[in-house]
Design an enzyme around this catalytic site. Structure first.
Site, PDB file in Angstrom:
ATOM      1  CE  LYS A   8       0.942   1.089   4.484  1.00 14.61           C
ATOM      2  NZ  LYS A   8       1.710   2.296   4.889  1.00 14.61           N
ATOM      3  CG  ASP A 132       0.360  -1.454   8.665  1.00 14.51           C
ATOM      4  OD1 ASP A 132       0.584  -2.403   9.439  1.00 14.51           O
ATOM      5  OD2 ASP A 132       1.187  -1.069   7.815  1.00 14.51           O
TER       6      ASP A 132
END
Length: 270
Positions: A8, A132
């Site tokens: 990401k 995350d």
């Protein structure tokens, strides 16, 4: 069984306050990109972990895929497995590669051994491994709050852009980056700013980690400046660094010549 954990980038990152539990509240946009590792797990007579590709510092037992296996093993009767991880996503880059690997590991174990882990339980397991990690359970563009685990869908479409990602030969410790940042709430929320055209993001969407990381590692700042010099519409350090990405309207050829040969450079049509 084989999976391909993705990575990401962060479109903006604001550290808003330090929490009583020692973590920080933040605001960011997580955007998935198809820079992938390769993860294989099979049942075995004895536990074994191996790795190839981009080297990862530290002992293998500290790798998040091993920690993910040990975490599930405490609650389920898992047999020994053989794990092989091929790294294409650089570590210490702010791309979430290790977190993605860990979540892929848990999902593969769930499927391979029919554990039938409930979604809320998988979320809790993921969050215990990293702030995350929950994003990678169902990666899609989201506005993230809290520790980075409270998600709101956001309409961000970068499919018309080419991404250039540059990782210098420096490793930024996430813990160190947090220790150097001064939390403060931004006047405008990223959830609103990201609705602007991408051409308006420069100067409006910030990563609060950049100031401290740039001060200690000026070569990271130079990457961002160089990406703008090369024509990027928007450039930003991802996460706590040290990778910096640039969004370009068209494919950018020969950009590798603008950076030292030991830098890792990835290109991807979003």
């Amino acid at each position: 069984m084989i999976s391909y954990p993705i990575s990401k980038i962060n479109i903006g990152l604001n550290i808003t306050e330090k929490r009583p539990d020692g973590f920080h509240n933040l605001e960011t946009i997580f955007y998935p990109i198809q820079l992938q590792d390769v993860l294989e797990v099979v049942e075995s007579d004895a536990f074994e972990y191996s790795a190839s590709g981009i080297p990862v510092d530290g002992d293998g037992k500290d790798n998040l895929v091993v920690k993910a296996y040990e975490l599930l093993k405490r609650d389920y009767k898992l047999p020994p497995v053989k794990i092989h991880l091929h790294k294409n996503i650089p570590a210490g880059a702010g791309l979430g590669g290790g977190s993605s690997d860990a979540v892929s590991m848990m999902k593969m174990l769930d499927q391979l051994f029919q554990l039938k882990i409930q979604p809320n339980k998988l979320f809790d397991y993921a969050l215990s491994l990293g702030s995350d990690c929950p994003f990678f359970i169902d990666p899609r563009p989201v506005f993230a709050r809290g520790r980075g685990e409270v998600f709101t869908d956001v309409q961000v479409n970068l499919s018309s852009f080419h991404l250039i990602l540059v990782k210098p030969s420096v490793h930024v410790s996430t813990a160190e980056a947090y220790s150097q940042v001064e939390p403060h709430k931004s006047r405008l929320s990223l959830n609103g700013l990201v609705k602007f055209p991408v051409t308006k993001w420069k100067g409006n969407i910030q990563n609060q980690f950049e100031s401290s990381v740039f001060a200690k590692h000026p070569e990271v700042k130079e990457i961002k400046n160089r990406l703008y010099d090369e024509g990027a519409v928007f450039a930003l350090m991802s996460g706590s660094g040290s990778a910096v990405y640039g969004l370009f309207r068209s494919e950018k050829r020969g950009i590798e010549n603008s950076f030292p040969k030991d830098y890792q450079i990835f290109r991807h049509k979003l």
